[in-house]
Scaffold this active site. Structure first.
Site, PDB file in Angstrom:
ATOM      1  N   ASP A  43       0.830  -1.188   0.000  1.00  0.00           N
ATOM      2  CA  ASP A  43       0.000   0.000   0.000  1.00  0.00           C
ATOM      3  C   ASP A  43       0.881   1.259   0.000  1.00  0.00           C
ATOM      4  O   ASP A  43       1.673   1.458  -0.903  1.00  0.00           O
ATOM      5  CB  ASP A  43      -0.991  -0.029   1.165  1.00  0.00           C
ATOM      6  CG  ASP A  43      -2.109   0.998   0.991  1.00  0.00           C
ATOM      7  OD1 ASP A  43      -1.896   2.161   1.384  1.00  0.00           O
ATOM      8  OD2 ASP A  43      -3.173   0.662   0.466  1.00  0.00           O
ATOM      9  N   TYR A  92     -11.885   8.765  -0.775  1.00  0.00           N
ATOM     10  CA  TYR A  92     -11.098   8.973   0.442  1.00  0.00           C
ATOM     11  C   TYR A  92      -9.849   9.816   0.230  1.00  0.00           C
ATOM     12  O   TYR A  92      -9.499  10.644   1.073  1.00  0.00           O
ATOM     13  CB  TYR A  92     -10.764   7.631   1.097  1.00  0.00           C
ATOM     14  CG  TYR A  92      -9.677   6.820   0.440  1.00  0.00           C
ATOM     15  CD1 TYR A  92      -8.396   6.775   0.960  1.00  0.00           C
ATOM     16  CD2 TYR A  92      -9.939   6.056  -0.704  1.00  0.00           C
ATOM     17  CE1 TYR A  92      -7.401   6.016   0.374  1.00  0.00           C
ATOM     18  CE2 TYR A  92      -8.958   5.294  -1.302  1.00  0.00           C
ATOM     19  CZ  TYR A  92      -7.687   5.279  -0.762  1.00  0.00           C
ATOM     20  OH  TYR A  92      -6.703   4.530  -1.349  1.00  0.00           O
ATOM     21  N   TYR A 174      -1.286  11.664   2.253  1.00  0.00           N
ATOM     22  CA  TYR A 174      -2.237  11.959   1.178  1.00  0.00           C
ATOM     23  C   TYR A 174      -2.218  13.437   0.818  1.00  0.00           C
ATOM     24  O   TYR A 174      -2.383  13.804  -0.345  1.00  0.00           O
ATOM     25  CB  TYR A 174      -3.647  11.551   1.603  1.00  0.00           C
ATOM     26  CG  TYR A 174      -3.804  10.070   1.803  1.00  0.00           C
ATOM     27  CD1 TYR A 174      -4.180   9.236   0.745  1.00  0.00           C
ATOM     28  CD2 TYR A 174      -3.582   9.476   3.050  1.00  0.00           C
ATOM     29  CE1 TYR A 174      -4.319   7.869   0.919  1.00  0.00           C
ATOM     30  CE2 TYR A 174      -3.727   8.116   3.232  1.00  0.00           C
ATOM     31  CZ  TYR A 174      -4.089   7.308   2.168  1.00  0.00           C
ATOM     32  OH  TYR A 174      -4.232   5.956   2.340  1.00  0.00           O
ATOM     33  N   HIS A 239      -7.273  -6.724   0.012  1.00  0.00           N
ATOM     34  CA  HIS A 239      -6.205  -5.727   0.079  1.00  0.00           C
ATOM     35  C   HIS A 239      -5.056  -6.135   0.998  1.00  0.00           C
ATOM     36  O   HIS A 239      -3.896  -5.907   0.687  1.00  0.00           O
ATOM     37  CB  HIS A 239      -6.801  -4.407   0.564  1.00  0.00           C
ATOM     38  CG  HIS A 239      -5.810  -3.293   0.646  1.00  0.00           C
ATOM     39  ND1 HIS A 239      -5.197  -2.756  -0.467  1.00  0.00           N
ATOM     40  CD2 HIS A 239      -5.325  -2.606   1.710  1.00  0.00           C
ATOM     41  CE1 HIS A 239      -4.371  -1.789  -0.089  1.00  0.00           C
ATOM     42  NE2 HIS A 239      -4.433  -1.676   1.219  1.00  0.00           N
TER      43      HIS A 239
END
Length: 260
Positions: A43, A92, A174, A239
């Site tokens: 990830d 998100y 992010y 995931h």
């Protein structure tokens, strides 16, 4: 990584550029007197591992990356803007751009419920978009039957760490996406020249982005990662494949790195 676990987690968004994150890794290797290492990422760890191999390939002997495939910098559109064009403001990645608001929203939740929902609902999805709103992640406080690969102790650990550190550090990864897009302009078109194996779960949301499967399996990924040895799809997995299929993933990693 800074922002997670027991790190000091600086609050400023600009403290989380890809150069800071890669710099942390290089400093760690230097402090341990390790000229080269094998790297495994998942990830966000995979994103950072790709960038480590692009910026400092001299320090990586071989790479096994899970879930997130390497995507070259698109000079035509910023990263967050790209996701917004696909999924809208509620996606998100876009939702996380709201400094302070999202941090408090997540921190106010029952963290055991939060991480149970993230690990079980998001991890076993079959595509679609992801929402990290309070309404979507705290829809039920009823006890959830955990899958065999996830324990109550795991959930307690995640909750306790974020109870201590808060969410700002992790969210800042992010919030730096567009800044990283600007900073990495000189590497537009750069390849990943490190021996690599890529592994993804069949039901991982990252395997269901528009066009991603053709990109992975029909030469696109290989064109950007020329030393890619293999792209593996783990059947029946979502995931969190390193937990869902722990032995299978460990075997893949071992079989690959022993070649070197």
């Amino acid at each position: 990584m800074r922002g997670y676990g027991d790190t000091t987690a600086p609050p400023s968004v600009s403290s989380y550029t890809i150069f800071h994150l890669i710099g942390d890794l290089i400093e760690l290797l230097d402090s341990l007197s390790l000229p080269q290492v094998f790297v495994v990422g998942h990830d966000w760890g995979a994103i950072i591992a790709w960038q480590l191999c692009m910026l400092r390939p001299d320090r990586v002997k071989a790479l096994v990356n899970l879930s997130v495939a390497f995507r070259p910098r698109n000079p035509a559109v910023k990263t967050v803007d790209y996701f917004r064009s696909l999924y809208g403001d509620n996606y998100y990645v876009c939702h996380f751009q709201e400094y302070g608001v999202v941090d408090e929203e997540l921190a106010s939740m029952d963290l055991k419920v939060l991480f149970t929902n993230i690990m079980t609902k998001r991890g076993q999805g079959q595509g679609g978009t992801v929402s990290f709103s309070k309404a979507s992640l705290e829809t039920s406080k009823e006890p959830t039957l955990l899958p065999s690969w996830l324990s109550e102790e795991d959930i307690e650990y995640f909750a306790s760490k974020f109870q201590k550190s808060g969410f700002t550090g992790g969210l800042n990864y992010y919030r730096c996406l567009n800044l990283n897009w600007e900073l990495t302009a000189p590497w537009t078109g750069a390849q990943i020249n490190v021996p690599t194996k890529y592994i993804v779960g069949e039901f991982d949301i990252t395997y269901h982005y528009p066009g991603i499967q053709d990109y992975i399996h029909k030469g696109g990924l290989k064109s950007h990662v020329p030393l890619l040895e293999e792209a593996v799809v783990i059947k029946g997995a979502g995931h969190f494949i390193q937990q869902e299929k722990a032995k299978e993933i460990s075997d893949h990693i071992y079989e690959f790195i022993k070649m070197f």
